[in-house]
Design a protein around this motif. Structure first.
Motif, PDB file in Angstrom:
ATOM      1  N   LYS A  74       0.836  -1.196   0.000  1.00 16.25           N
ATOM      2  CA  LYS A  74       0.000   0.000   0.000  1.00 16.25           C
ATOM      3  C   LYS A  74       0.878   1.256   0.000  1.00 16.25           C
ATOM      4  O   LYS A  74       1.898   1.306   0.677  1.00 16.25           O
ATOM      5  N   MET A  75       0.488   2.253  -0.772  1.00 11.58           N
ATOM      6  CA  MET A  75       1.224   3.518  -0.784  1.00 11.58           C
ATOM      7  C   MET A  75       0.802   4.335   0.439  1.00 11.58           C
ATOM      8  O   MET A  75      -0.382   4.497   0.702  1.00 11.58           O
ATOM      9  N   PHE A  76       1.756   4.813   1.176  1.00 16.44           N
ATOM     10  CA  PHE A  76       1.465   5.555   2.390  1.00 16.44           C
ATOM     11  C   PHE A  76       1.466   7.047   2.121  1.00 16.44           C
ATOM     12  O   PHE A  76       2.225   7.546   1.296  1.00 16.44           O
ATOM     13  N   MET A  77       0.631   7.743   2.842  1.00 21.58           N
ATOM     14  CA  MET A  77       0.534   9.190   2.739  1.00 21.58           C
ATOM     15  C   MET A  77       1.658   9.831   3.550  1.00 21.58           C
ATOM     16  O   MET A  77       2.223   9.213   4.443  1.00 21.58           O
ATOM     17  N   CYS A  78       1.947  11.075   3.256  1.00 23.86           N
ATOM     18  CA  CYS A  78       2.999  11.800   3.964  1.00 23.86           C
ATOM     19  C   CYS A  78       2.760  11.797   5.477  1.00 23.86           C
ATOM     20  O   CYS A  78       3.708  11.669   6.252  1.00 23.86           O
ATOM     21  N   ARG A  79       1.527  11.922   5.888  1.00 22.26           N
ATOM     22  CA  ARG A  79       1.207  11.922   7.324  1.00 22.26           C
ATOM     23  C   ARG A  79       1.651  10.613   7.982  1.00 22.26           C
ATOM     24  O   ARG A  79       2.224  10.612   9.069  1.00 22.26           O
ATOM     25  N   ASP A  80       1.408   9.495   7.316  1.00 22.98           N
ATOM     26  CA  ASP A  80       1.815   8.190   7.851  1.00 22.98           C
ATOM     27  C   ASP A  80       3.340   8.078   7.920  1.00 22.98           C
ATOM     28  O   ASP A  80       3.893   7.567   8.886  1.00 22.98           O
ATOM     29  N   VAL A  81       4.001   8.556   6.901  1.00 22.87           N
ATOM     30  CA  VAL A  81       5.455   8.482   6.834  1.00 22.87           C
ATOM     31  C   VAL A  81       6.083   9.393   7.888  1.00 22.87           C
ATOM     32  O   VAL A  81       7.101   9.044   8.499  1.00 22.87           O
ATOM     33  N   THR A  82       5.484  10.537   8.143  1.00 23.95           N
ATOM     34  CA  THR A  82       5.976  11.432   9.188  1.00 23.95           C
ATOM     35  C   THR A  82       5.949  10.735  10.538  1.00 23.95           C
ATOM     36  O   THR A  82       6.870  10.871  11.344  1.00 23.95           O
ATOM     37  N   ARG A  83       4.919   9.969  10.795  1.00 19.79           N
ATOM     38  CA  ARG A  83       4.846   9.210  12.047  1.00 19.79           C
ATOM     39  C   ARG A  83       5.984   8.188  12.126  1.00 19.79           C
ATOM     40  O   ARG A  83       6.571   7.983  13.193  1.00 19.79           O
ATOM     41  N   LEU A  84       6.290   7.556  10.996  1.00 22.10           N
ATOM     42  CA  LEU A  84       7.397   6.595  10.978  1.00 22.10           C
ATOM     43  C   LEU A  84       8.731   7.295  11.232  1.00 22.10           C
ATOM     44  O   LEU A  84       9.598   6.760  11.927  1.00 22.10           O
ATOM     45  N   ILE A 111       8.854   0.901   3.712  1.00 25.86           N
ATOM     46  CA  ILE A 111       7.841   1.927   3.414  1.00 25.86           C
ATOM     47  C   ILE A 111       8.476   3.312   3.471  1.00 25.86           C
ATOM     48  O   ILE A 111       8.294   4.146   2.574  1.00 25.86           O
ATOM     49  N   LEU A 112       9.236   3.554   4.530  1.00 27.33           N
ATOM     50  CA  LEU A 112       9.875   4.856   4.706  1.00 27.33           C
ATOM     51  C   LEU A 112      10.860   5.146   3.575  1.00 27.33           C
ATOM     52  O   LEU A 112      10.820   6.218   2.970  1.00 27.33           O
ATOM     53  N   LYS A 113      11.723   4.193   3.268  1.00 28.80           N
ATOM     54  CA  LYS A 113      12.716   4.408   2.208  1.00 28.80           C
ATOM     55  C   LYS A 113      12.055   4.630   0.859  1.00 28.80           C
ATOM     56  O   LYS A 113      12.482   5.506   0.092  1.00 28.80           O
ATOM     57  N   LEU A 114      11.045   3.866   0.544  1.00 30.02           N
ATOM     58  CA  LEU A 114      10.353   4.016  -0.729  1.00 30.02           C
ATOM     59  C   LEU A 114       9.715   5.395  -0.832  1.00 30.02           C
ATOM     60  O   LEU A 114       9.869   6.099  -1.829  1.00 30.02           O
TER      61      LEU A 114
END
Length: 72
Positions: free
Chosen positions: A2-12, A28-31
């Motif tokens: 699944k492609m994650f939104m910027c908000r999700d990646v910021t949490r990571l 997910i973060l690297k991608l």
């Protein structure tokens, strides 16, 4: 995957500074960072703030030790 939104990646990004990420979270973060300039900049800023906090923490500890040695 699944492609994650910027908000999700910021949490990571934030989570990574406090605890290890799972293999899936790292991927997910690297991608996402490879494709999103805004999140790369945000990640750099997170890292800068984290590093500055660590430096300040060490400075505060050193100052406290010096004050204890001099009896202040």
């Amino acid at each position: 995957m699944k492609m994650f939104m910027c908000r999700d990646v910021t949490r990571l990004m934030s989570k990574r500074l406090d605890a290890p990420l799972s293999v899936q979270e790292v991927l997910i973060l690297k991608l996402h960072l490879s494709m999103c300039h805004a999140c790369r900049r945000c990640n750099d800023q997170f890292q800068l703030m984290h590093d500055a906090g660590k430096m300040l923490e060490h400075t505060d500890v050193a100052s406290s030790l010096e004050q204890n040695d001099t009896g202040s």
